[in-house]
Design a protein around this motif. Structure first.
Motif, mmCIF file in Angstrom:
data_model
loop_
_atom_site.group_PDB
_atom_site.id
_atom_site.type_symbol
_atom_site.label_atom_id
_atom_site.label_comp_id
_atom_site.label_asym_id
_atom_site.label_seq_id
_atom_site.Cartn_x
_atom_site.Cartn_y
_atom_site.Cartn_z
ATOM 1 N N PHE A 47 0.981 4.162 -2.724
ATOM 2 C CA PHE A 47 0.661 5.550 -2.353
ATOM 3 C C PHE A 47 1.764 6.497 -2.822
ATOM 4 C CE2 PHE A 47 -2.604 4.100 0.710
ATOM 5 C CZ PHE A 47 -3.596 4.981 0.319
ATOM 6 N N ARG A 56 -8.387 -0.002 9.563
ATOM 7 C CA ARG A 56 -8.857 -0.473 8.256
ATOM 8 C C ARG A 56 -9.749 0.570 7.590
ATOM 9 N NH1 ARG A 56 -8.966 -5.531 6.258
ATOM 10 N NH2 ARG A 56 -11.136 -5.415 5.647
ATOM 11 N N TYR A 78 -8.163 -1.649 15.378
ATOM 12 C CA TYR A 78 -7.893 -2.332 14.113
ATOM 13 C C TYR A 78 -8.969 -1.983 13.075
ATOM 14 C CZ TYR A 78 -7.427 -6.186 10.805
ATOM 15 O OH TYR A 78 -7.296 -6.924 9.658
ATOM 16 N N THR A 86 -7.360 3.262 6.184
ATOM 17 C CA THR A 86 -6.691 2.839 4.940
ATOM 18 C C THR A 86 -7.713 2.712 3.806
ATOM 19 O OG1 THR A 86 -6.845 0.541 5.622
ATOM 20 C CG2 THR A 86 -4.741 1.622 6.010
ATOM 21 N N LEU A 96 -8.249 6.090 2.541
ATOM 22 C CA LEU A 96 -7.093 6.500 1.728
ATOM 23 C C LEU A 96 -7.149 5.864 0.343
ATOM 24 C CD1 LEU A 96 -4.185 6.404 4.329
ATOM 25 C CD2 LEU A 96 -5.018 8.404 3.111
ATOM 26 N N THR A 148 0.842 -1.200 0.000
ATOM 27 C CA THR A 148 0.000 0.000 0.000
ATOM 28 C C THR A 148 0.875 1.248 0.000
ATOM 29 O OG1 THR A 148 -1.624 -1.251 1.257
ATOM 30 C CG2 THR A 148 -1.928 1.114 1.194
#
Lengths: 550, 71
Positions: free
Chosen positions: A180, B14, B10, B17, B20, A176
């Motif tokens: 990115f 998640r 957690y 991300t 993102l 990832t």
């Protein structure tokens, strides 16, 4: 049928402990399929050049269909065995054998290909391991890795689930971050379009690229493997599988687009003739195609400085886990096939000392060593290189392994789609907590069933990839069908000697089997639903029979 | 590891991300579309962007489901 008796009957066979969490289930699949992009990227860039992202897109669409099929089947029949079991159950003994034998080819290739690529990745830090510069060292080290894995599996040592989860987690974070940094600081859409326009391959090379791209998506057997060891698999497997499918698809598409459209952070070394070369070409050449992700990561702005050191190690660990899953998977599938009399009982022979299927492990690691020798020979001996150049268009070792891998995967997945359709029609009583989308409901033999449109699309997609493999791979088109033929002859001889039906199937009590499967999985609601469905279908049949007599 | 996976931190990580990924997907789509318009060659990049947004959506859904299932 006395189904109630079956329910009450205690399970006598020792079974696997169901202790895998949703994350464990995801990471299990990821460590198998996620490692494929580390091998596939360089091969596809070398073959499909400016259309590598299109090759990955085509293979990715087929992969999504395959992934959905495995998710549906693994949630409905949560047993280890994957494609082999689904085909065996849906299409009968002989097709179950062919699918299983094709999966075994893939597992043996898996052992070599990933061990080979593991050393390729390490060679980016330890140059003496480079295949191009030191083929004998590379060969010996890969040989030692395979022998070591065989030994560890015979002794019964496996990497722990926690280690698997940790490495997978680390790799997801790492990949990832690479994406990115790459997309934020170096991706240029204009460069992508320019590369696609001016480096578009010939149709032959595009087909070659597509057939190699499918190897980035192989390993879905792990979904059903995880289903066997997950609590309440019918609800957990669909959730983790969809996430896994999307993650793998994104990584494959992202890496290929990035490789074609990224402005490298620092200068790329010129080619052998001293000419400047673009990044995708550099990644796809013989020196780098075995470790393309590590090389790409080192050219990512800022993060590349750090990535150049740890990505080869992380990649090597992930690839080693994948190679080990090939050793473990092949022995387990051979063991299971032997139990259903598709393979001789010798494959069920367990070491008295270590209680592991020693014959299966030795046999399939032996096949892997033969494949390694065949793949390495052209580089080890100039005379053999000359022969290969004339007979097989001079394919290099890793491409040869990729050829066979693609053939085995395409062959077994084709059967899985047909099995899914057959099971939808003939086993409508098994509850399905997840179904592939887009279904056409209709009545078949008096039962309401749903015809899966996506399975048909996936089938044609995977068959086209199988055809591409046969057209474009000189070795794959000979060695792949020969493997199937060799296996089929062995199967026919074995079944005849055992006085078992050769082309027909033995009688199987699938109802009893399904009840045991659901009971072991802890899916008691599904089991109740199954029993109700069975009674309803039996009642309908009895009523229809009575009507006919009247 | 198991406790970590079950923790709310957690699930939040998640979600972050996932967000993102969704932002990156949107950026890929906008930049590719801006550079080339709707051309056949832009399709792989556009599919990538859509898949990233979809993954973000799935993670958001997982987070909501995990939050609902907690007492």
């Amino acid at each position: 049928m006395a189904t109630a008796d079956v329910v009450r009957k205690p399970v006598e066979e020792p079974s696997l402990r169901r202790s895998v969490t949703p994350w464990g289930s995801f990471s299990w699949g990821y460590s198998d399929v996620g490692a494929d992009i580390f091998v596939g990227l360089g091969l596809v860039l070398g073959a499909a050049a400016g259309a590598s992202n299109v090759a990955f897109l085509f293979a990715g669409i087929v992969y999504v269909c395959i992934g959905l099929a495995y998710t549906e089947l693994a949630a409905a029949y949560p047993v280890a065995g994957g494609g082999q079991y689904f085909v065996f159950r849906g299409l009968g003994d002989i097709f179950g054998f062919i699918a299983g034998w094709a999966v075994l080819l893939d597992f043996t290739i898996d052992i070599v290909l990933f061990a080979w690529s593991c050393i390729d990745y390490l060679s980016k830090l330890v140059p003496i391991l480079s295949f191009v510069d030191h083929p004998w060292v590379h060969f010996i080290v890969v040989f030692a890795v395979i022998a070591g894995l065989a030994l560890l599996n015979i002794i019964g040592v496996r990497e722990s689930s926690a280690f698997n989860e940790f490495v997978s987690g680390l790799d997801v974070v790492s990949e990832t971050l690479i994406l990115f940094f790459g997309f934020l600081f170096a991706f240029q859409p204009q460069l992508l379009i320019h590369t696609m326009t001016f480096a578009w391959p010939t149709t032959f090379n595009l087909m070659n690229g597509v057939s190699l791209a499918i190897i980035s998506f192989v390993g879905l057997e792990s979904i059903s493997q995880a289903a066997q060891e997950t609590q309440r698999p019918a609800s957990v497997i669909p959730r983790t599988s969809i996430s896994l499918i999307l993650t793998i698809l994104i990584f494959a598409l992202a890496y290929s687009n990035l490789a074609l459209g990224m402005q490298p952070w620092h200068a790329i070394p010129p080619d052998a003739h001293g000419h400047a070369q673009p990044l995708w070409k550099y990644l796809g050449n013989e020196n780098n195609n075995g470790a393309a992700v590590a090389v790409l990561a080192s050219y990512v702005p800022y993060f590349g400085t750090l990535a150049a050191y740890y990505v080869p190690v992380l990649g090597a660990i992930l690839l080693l886990i994948s190679s080990n899953s090939g050793v473990f998977g092949s022995s387990r599938i051979a063991y299971a096939m032997s139990g259903t009399q598709l393979l001789p009982s010798i494959f069920q022979r367990v070491s008295k000392r270590y209680r592991t299927p020693v014959v299966s492990i030795m046999t399939f690691c032996g096949f892997a060593i033969v494949e390694l020798i065949f793949a390495s020979l052209p580089s080890l001996s100039p005379a053999v290189r000359y022969t290969y150049r004339h007979l097989f268009r001079g394919e290099d070792g890793i491409t040869f392994l990729g050829d066979l891998y693609a053939f085995g995967a395409a062959a077994s997945y084709s059967f899985v789609f047909i099995a899914l359709i057959a099971l939808r029609l003939n086993d409508s009583q098994s509850p399905r907590r997840f179904k592939m989308p887009f279904n056409i409901p209709f009545t078949f033999k008096g039962n309401r069933v749903e015809f899966p449109v996506v399975a048909v699309i996936g089938f044609f997609g995977i068959v086209s990839i199988l055809v591409f493999t046969m057209i474009t791979h000189e070795i794959g088109r000979v060695a792949g069908p020969l493997w199937i033929l060799f296996g089929l002859i062995g199967y026919l001889v074995y079944r005849k000697r055992k006085r078992l039906p050769v082309f027909k199937s033995q009688p199987h009590d699938w109802r009893k089997a399904q009840i045991n499967i659901l009971q072991e999985a802890g899916e008691l609601e599904m089991m109740d639903e199954y029993l109700v469905n069975v009674k309803r279908i039996d009642a309908t049949k009895r009523a229809a029979a009575a009507e006919t007599i009247r | 590891m198991r406790n970590l996976v079950r923790s709310e931190g957690y699930a939040r990580a998640r979600l972050v991300t996932g967000a993102l990924f969704a932002c990156l997907g949107a950026a890929v789509i906008v930049r590719t579309f801006g550079a080339t318009g709707l051309s056949a060659q832009a399709i792989p990049a556009l599919v990538l962007g859509l898949a990233m947004i979809l993954l973000g959506g799935f993670r958001f859904r997982d987070y909501v489901m995990a939050k609902r299932s907690r007492p």
